[in-house]
Design a protein around this motif. Structure first.
Motif, short mmCIF file in Angstrom:
data_model
loop_
_atom_site.label_atom_id
_atom_site.label_comp_id
_atom_site.label_asym_id
_atom_site.label_seq_id
_atom_site.Cartn_x
_atom_site.Cartn_y
_atom_site.Cartn_z
N PRO A 262 -26.44 36.97 -78.95
CA PRO A 262 -27.22 37.52 -77.83
C PRO A 262 -27.59 38.99 -78.00
N LEU A 263 -28.86 39.29 -77.77
CA LEU A 263 -29.37 40.66 -77.78
C LEU A 263 -30.01 40.95 -76.43
N VAL A 264 -29.79 42.15 -75.93
CA VAL A 264 -30.39 42.52 -74.65
C VAL A 264 -31.37 43.67 -74.86
N LYS A 265 -32.36 43.71 -73.97
CA LYS A 265 -33.34 44.78 -74.01
C LYS A 265 -32.75 46.03 -73.36
N ARG A 266 -32.97 47.16 -74.00
CA ARG A 266 -32.53 48.43 -73.43
C ARG A 266 -33.76 49.19 -72.97
N TYR A 267 -33.64 49.78 -71.80
CA TYR A 267 -34.79 50.47 -71.21
C TYR A 267 -34.51 51.97 -71.10
N THR A 268 -35.57 52.73 -71.13
CA THR A 268 -35.48 54.16 -70.85
C THR A 268 -36.45 54.48 -69.73
N ALA A 269 -36.20 55.58 -69.06
CA ALA A 269 -37.07 55.97 -67.96
C ALA A 269 -38.44 56.39 -68.48
N GLY A 270 -39.49 55.85 -67.86
CA GLY A 270 -40.84 56.24 -68.22
C GLY A 270 -41.14 57.66 -67.78
N ARG A 271 -40.38 58.17 -66.83
CA ARG A 271 -40.50 59.57 -66.42
C ARG A 271 -39.10 60.09 -66.16
N ARG A 272 -38.95 61.40 -66.15
CA ARG A 272 -37.64 62.00 -65.90
C ARG A 272 -37.24 61.81 -64.45
N HIS A 273 -35.99 61.45 -64.27
CA HIS A 273 -35.44 61.36 -62.92
C HIS A 273 -34.56 62.57 -62.67
N SER A 274 -34.23 62.77 -61.40
CA SER A 274 -33.35 63.88 -61.03
C SER A 274 -32.08 63.35 -60.38
N VAL A 275 -30.96 63.88 -60.82
CA VAL A 275 -29.65 63.54 -60.26
C VAL A 275 -29.11 64.80 -59.59
N LEU A 276 -28.69 64.67 -58.35
CA LEU A 276 -28.11 65.81 -57.63
C LEU A 276 -26.63 65.54 -57.38
N LEU A 277 -25.78 66.38 -57.92
CA LEU A 277 -24.35 66.30 -57.68
C LEU A 277 -24.03 67.08 -56.41
N LEU A 278 -23.62 66.37 -55.38
CA LEU A 278 -23.29 67.00 -54.10
C LEU A 278 -21.76 67.08 -54.03
N VAL A 279 -21.21 68.27 -54.27
CA VAL A 279 -19.77 68.41 -54.45
C VAL A 279 -19.16 69.31 -53.37
N ASP A 280 -18.10 68.81 -52.76
CA ASP A 280 -17.34 69.61 -51.80
C ASP A 280 -16.53 70.66 -52.58
N GLY B 153 -39.01 65.05 -52.94
CA GLY B 153 -39.08 63.89 -53.81
C GLY B 153 -37.81 63.06 -53.71
N ARG B 154 -37.84 61.89 -54.29
CA ARG B 154 -36.68 60.98 -54.25
C ARG B 154 -35.77 61.28 -55.43
N VAL B 155 -34.48 61.49 -55.15
CA VAL B 155 -33.51 61.79 -56.21
C VAL B 155 -32.30 60.87 -56.04
N LEU B 156 -31.45 60.86 -57.05
CA LEU B 156 -30.16 60.18 -56.96
C LEU B 156 -29.14 61.22 -56.54
N VAL B 157 -28.58 61.06 -55.35
CA VAL B 157 -27.56 61.97 -54.84
C VAL B 157 -26.19 61.32 -55.03
#
Length: 298
Positions: free
Chosen positions: A65-83, A175-179
């Protein structure tokens, strides 16, 4: 002296062999599934991969079995919200300072983003101040973020006040980010629940909880102190069986309520109590988020 990110990466490669790193990569990519993902290449299937990602024609030619690996077509943003309030200077269940575990968790999540060419930012603070470092790419920038978290926490510093950091996110994030929230056993009150509900409507939100030390655990002969309030728990009280039993029950009920709150908000939440458990906790968190999205889609 090795930088903080270098230490994080060393621990990642100790606790996660290549297959596990592939799983972490897959879990990270799944957060953005459906948002500008492009086919990259093929790799061997490992348990936990999506069946829908198997390339059946390539599998037939290859013999396994082989699986397809994907990359983002555009850069995403990740926000680390840290206490970074003073409670993060207290001991976690493992005996480590919570901030050490927070740095490890932020490092793992940030490094995954860097591996995929995404940008990472930091929003942290306490009752005294809120600091925002906008998302940028590269490991040098990530090292700066980890150093910022590490140096911001002090047992003599201001109290935690995540409502202030959530308010900042709601007012200024564009914009939409991953928090990804990283905090100790944060119990949202009605006000912060509403803030989180609004945040979830605008962004992808995940939450990693660092478990508190047990204030009445055996071996606390010298007593315990709550860093958040500065109050001491005398040894005689901490060692009382009735006190221990009541405390354990209260903590159990509080934990159930806290989990129910995150579940009702649609936020995937996972816990860790040590640096050595961070990689596994991050993987479990990404899997929970993926599972939650699958149920919502269904």
């Amino acid at each position: 002296m090795a930088g903080l990110l270098q230490r994080v990466k060393a621990k990642m490669f100790i606790f996660a062999h290549r297959k596990n790193l592939n799983l972490l990569d897959g879990g990270y990519v799944s957060v953005f599934r459906g948002r500008s993902l492009d086919f990259d290449d093929l790799r061997s299937y490992v348990p936990g991969d999506e069946v829908r990602d198997i390339d059946w024609k390539a599998t037939a030619r290859h013999g396994s079995p082989l699986v397809k690996r994907y990359t983002a077509g555009r850069r995403h943003s990740v926000l680390l919200l840290v206490d970074t309030g003073r409670t993060m200077a207290a001991e976690a269940a493992s005996g480590e300072a919570k901030v050490e575990i927070a740095v490890g968790a932020a490092g793992v999540l940030g490094y995954l983003a860097c591996r995929h060419g995404d940008d990472v930012g930091l929003l942290h603070g306490s009752e005294g101040a809120t600091r925002f470092l906008p998302p940028r790419g590269g490991e040098h920038h990530l090292e700066r973020l980890l150093q910022e978290v590490n140096s911001a926490v002090s047992a003599q510093g201001p109290a935690s006040a995540l409502s202030r950091q959530l308010d900042y996110a709601l007012r200024f994030l564009k914009g939409r980010v991953l928090v990804v929230g990283v905090a100790d056993e944060f119990m949202p009150d009605p006000g912060t629940r509403e803030q989180l509900r609004r945040l979830v409507a605008r962004h992808e939100v995940l939450w990693l909880t660092i478990r508190d030390a047990d204030l009445v655990a055996e071996g606390t002969a010298s007593g315990s102190m709550d860093v958040g309030t500065g109050q001491n728990l005398p040894p005689a009280v901490a060692s009382d069986p009735k006190v221990r039993s009541a405390y354990a029950r209260a903590m159990r009920l509080r934990e159930e309520e806290r989990r129910d709150v995150f579940r009702s908000l649609g936020i995937a939440e996972e816990q860790t109590e040590s640096s050595s458990g961070v990689v596994q906790a991050v993987f479990a968190l990404l899997e929970k988020h993926k599972g939650g999205r699958s149920r919502r889609a269904g």
